[in-house]
Design a protein around this motif. Sequence first.
Motif, mmCIF file in Angstrom:
data_model
loop_
_atom_site.group_PDB
_atom_site.id
_atom_site.type_symbol
_atom_site.label_atom_id
_atom_site.label_comp_id
_atom_site.label_asym_id
_atom_site.label_seq_id
_atom_site.Cartn_x
_atom_site.Cartn_y
_atom_site.Cartn_z
ATOM 1 N N MET A 73 -0.750 -9.326 -7.070
ATOM 2 C CA MET A 73 0.117 -8.819 -6.000
ATOM 3 C C MET A 73 1.539 -8.682 -6.522
ATOM 4 S SD MET A 73 0.238 -8.008 -2.735
ATOM 5 C CE MET A 73 0.063 -8.693 -1.106
ATOM 6 N N VAL A 74 2.084 -7.477 -6.425
ATOM 7 C CA VAL A 74 3.473 -7.252 -6.837
ATOM 8 C C VAL A 74 4.364 -7.412 -5.612
ATOM 9 C CG1 VAL A 74 5.074 -5.568 -7.796
ATOM 10 C CG2 VAL A 74 2.711 -5.628 -8.610
ATOM 11 N N LYS A 75 5.397 -8.244 -5.742
ATOM 12 C CA LYS A 75 6.286 -8.465 -4.592
ATOM 13 C C LYS A 75 7.408 -7.435 -4.570
ATOM 14 C CE LYS A 75 4.954 -12.612 -2.791
ATOM 15 N NZ LYS A 75 3.557 -12.172 -2.809
ATOM 16 N N THR A 76 7.625 -6.827 -3.411
ATOM 17 C CA THR A 76 8.742 -5.904 -3.264
ATOM 18 C C THR A 76 9.406 -6.170 -1.925
ATOM 19 O OG1 THR A 76 7.247 -4.296 -2.284
ATOM 20 C CG2 THR A 76 7.741 -4.010 -4.610
ATOM 21 N N VAL A 77 10.706 -5.960 -1.860
ATOM 22 C CA VAL A 77 11.384 -6.166 -0.585
ATOM 23 C C VAL A 77 12.147 -4.930 -0.124
ATOM 24 C CG1 VAL A 77 11.617 -8.658 -0.733
ATOM 25 C CG2 VAL A 77 13.369 -7.214 -1.753
ATOM 26 N N THR A 78 12.270 -3.928 -1.014
ATOM 27 C CA THR A 78 13.105 -2.784 -0.636
ATOM 28 C C THR A 78 12.300 -1.616 -0.078
ATOM 29 O OG1 THR A 78 13.051 -2.230 -2.977
ATOM 30 C CG2 THR A 78 15.088 -3.203 -2.141
ATOM 31 N N ASN A 79 10.976 -1.677 -0.162
ATOM 32 C CA ASN A 79 10.200 -0.562 0.400
ATOM 33 C C ASN A 79 10.160 -0.670 1.919
ATOM 34 O OD1 ASN A 79 8.527 -2.856 -0.040
ATOM 35 N ND2 ASN A 79 6.769 -1.608 0.456
ATOM 36 N N LEU A 80 9.704 0.411 2.576
ATOM 37 C CA LEU A 80 9.753 0.481 4.038
ATOM 38 C C LEU A 80 8.881 -0.596 4.685
ATOM 39 C CD1 LEU A 80 10.975 2.134 6.358
ATOM 40 C CD2 LEU A 80 8.926 3.536 6.321
ATOM 41 N N GLY A 81 7.587 -0.602 4.348
ATOM 42 C CA GLY A 81 6.697 -1.623 4.889
ATOM 43 C C GLY A 81 6.569 -2.725 3.867
ATOM 44 N N ARG A 82 5.897 -3.816 4.222
ATOM 45 C CA ARG A 82 5.729 -4.860 3.231
ATOM 46 C C ARG A 82 4.484 -4.624 2.401
ATOM 47 N NH1 ARG A 82 10.261 -6.186 4.570
ATOM 48 N NH2 ARG A 82 10.453 -4.438 3.183
ATOM 49 N N SER A 83 3.646 -3.693 2.849
ATOM 50 C CA SER A 83 2.393 -3.483 2.129
ATOM 51 C C SER A 83 2.262 -2.048 1.646
ATOM 52 C CB SER A 83 1.204 -3.834 3.019
ATOM 53 O OG SER A 83 0.790 -2.715 3.769
ATOM 54 N N GLY A 84 1.414 -1.852 0.652
ATOM 55 C CA GLY A 84 1.192 -0.512 0.109
ATOM 56 C C GLY A 84 0.504 0.395 1.107
ATOM 57 N N VAL A 85 -0.480 -0.156 1.838
ATOM 58 C CA VAL A 85 -1.203 0.661 2.819
ATOM 59 C C VAL A 85 -0.243 1.155 3.895
ATOM 60 C CG1 VAL A 85 -3.306 0.794 4.193
ATOM 61 C CG2 VAL A 85 -3.023 -1.045 2.574
ATOM 62 N N TYR A 86 0.673 0.261 4.295
ATOM 63 C CA TYR A 86 1.620 0.618 5.348
ATOM 64 C C TYR A 86 2.476 1.811 4.907
ATOM 65 C CZ TYR A 86 5.196 0.036 8.941
ATOM 66 O OH TYR A 86 6.044 0.244 9.972
ATOM 67 N N ASP A 87 3.051 1.722 3.727
ATOM 68 C CA ASP A 87 3.855 2.830 3.201
ATOM 69 C C ASP A 87 3.031 4.107 3.098
ATOM 70 O OD1 ASP A 87 6.026 1.256 3.004
ATOM 71 O OD2 ASP A 87 6.338 1.524 0.847
ATOM 72 N N TRP A 88 1.818 3.956 2.625
ATOM 73 C CA TRP A 88 0.931 5.104 2.424
ATOM 74 C C TRP A 88 0.633 5.780 3.764
ATOM 75 C CZ3 TRP A 88 -4.020 6.627 3.856
ATOM 76 C CH2 TRP A 88 -4.587 7.642 3.086
ATOM 77 N N MET A 89 0.344 4.930 4.759
ATOM 78 C CA MET A 89 0.035 5.442 6.089
ATOM 79 C C MET A 89 1.237 6.168 6.684
ATOM 80 S SD MET A 89 -2.369 5.471 8.273
ATOM 81 C CE MET A 89 -3.344 4.434 9.313
ATOM 82 N N ILE A 90 2.411 5.544 6.600
ATOM 83 C CA ILE A 90 3.647 6.154 7.110
ATOM 84 C C ILE A 90 3.851 7.525 6.456
ATOM 85 C CG2 ILE A 90 6.184 5.974 7.017
ATOM 86 C CD1 ILE A 90 5.140 4.130 9.060
ATOM 87 N N GLN A 91 3.670 7.558 5.137
ATOM 88 C CA GLN A 91 3.872 8.807 4.396
ATOM 89 C C GLN A 91 2.946 9.907 4.913
ATOM 90 O OE1 GLN A 91 6.277 9.261 2.539
ATOM 91 N NE2 GLN A 91 5.865 9.918 0.470
#
Lengths: 114, 234
Positions: A1-19
Motif C-alpha cells: 500500500m502506497v500512502k498518499t495525502v495530496t490526492n482527492l480521495g484516500r483510495s485509488g478506486v475513489y479517484d478512479w471513480m471520480i475521474q
Amino acid sequence: MVKTVTNLGRSGVYDWMIQRVTAYILALYTLFLFGFMLTTDLSYESWSALFGQTWFRIFSLMALVSIGAHAWVGLWTVTTDYIKATAPRFLVQATAGTAMFVYVVWGVQILWGH
Amino acid sequence: MLVSLYRYNPEQDNAPYMQDIELDIPAGKDLMVLDVLALLKEKDPTLAYRRSCREGVCGSDGMNMNGKNGLGCITPISEVVKKDKLVIRPLPGLPVIRDLVVDMGIFYEQYERITPYLVNDTPAPEIERLQSPEDREKLDGLYECILCACCSTACPSFWWNPEKFVGPAGLLQAYRFLADSRDTAQEERLSDLDDPFSVFRCRGIMNCVAVCPKGLNPTKAIGHIRDLLLQRAT
C-alpha cells in the motif's frame, strides 16, 4: 500500500471513480451545449433564458465541480509523474487546487449572481 | 549489418556510449539477436549480457532491440533489423550495471510486494488442494509469465514511479493469485493495492501487451483487478 495525502480521495478506486463519473458529466454537458447551439437561434435572449432556469444552473454547477475534480485527479497524476522534487510538486499542486476552488466559487457567483 | 551497441563499464567509462560495429551475418541464415551478441562477444569478450536457456523460457536476456523490448534469444534479426541496422540497448528505466546487464532490484521488489505465492489459512488437506478444471482455466494467460521485465520496463508509469507503481509484470502476477480459487487472502491482497499508485497508475497504453514475448496481456489483468477493487468498494 502506497500512502498518499495530496490526492482527492484516500483510495485509488475513489479517484478512479471520480475521474470516470465527472468525465460522463462533462461529456453530457458538452453535448447538450453543442445541441443547444445547433438547434437554437443564438442570441442574448435565448442564452440568458437558458441560464435563467434553475435546472440548467444546477447542471452548469455540476459540470463546473466536475471540471474541478476531474482536473485535480488528472493534474495530481501528472505532477506525481513528472515533478520529482517535493517542494515544486507541492507548490504546483497547491496552485492547481487553489485555481480550481476559485473557479468553482466564482462560477457559483456567475450562475446565481445578478 | 551495422550493430549499434550500448556500452557502459562503470569502472572504466565516465558515461555510457554507443559502439558501432560492422558485422558479417552468415548468408542464408536468420540469426536470433542473442546469436548476434554471441558473435560480437567473440570479437570483444568484454561485452556483458545475461543469457541462460537461449529459448525464451528463462527470461534472462530481456533487452531493447531497435526501440522495442523483447527476448534476444527468440527475436529473429529479420523481424527487428531495419535498413541493415540493429540498435541494442539494455532494458529502459532500470539502472545499468554493465553494458546490457541491468539491476532488476526494484522490479523484484514490486514482485515481492504482491505476495507472489498461494495463501491459504484453512487446514491442509491430506493430499492436495483440488481445483475444478474451470477454476484452473482462469489462471491461463497469467501463470506463464517468466518475469523477464520486458513489459514493466516498456511502461512509462513504471519509469516515472518504479517504487510506487507495481508495474504490469507484478500486477499480472497479483491477478494470478487473486483469480486462484485456492487462495484465501483476496481481501488482504486487494487492500494492499487500493491506493492511487499501485494499480491505478496504469493508464492503459498497452505497451506491456505489445512487447510481452509470451503473448500475455497484463492490461487485461489490471482491468480485472480494477473491477475487483470496484466491486469491493461500491
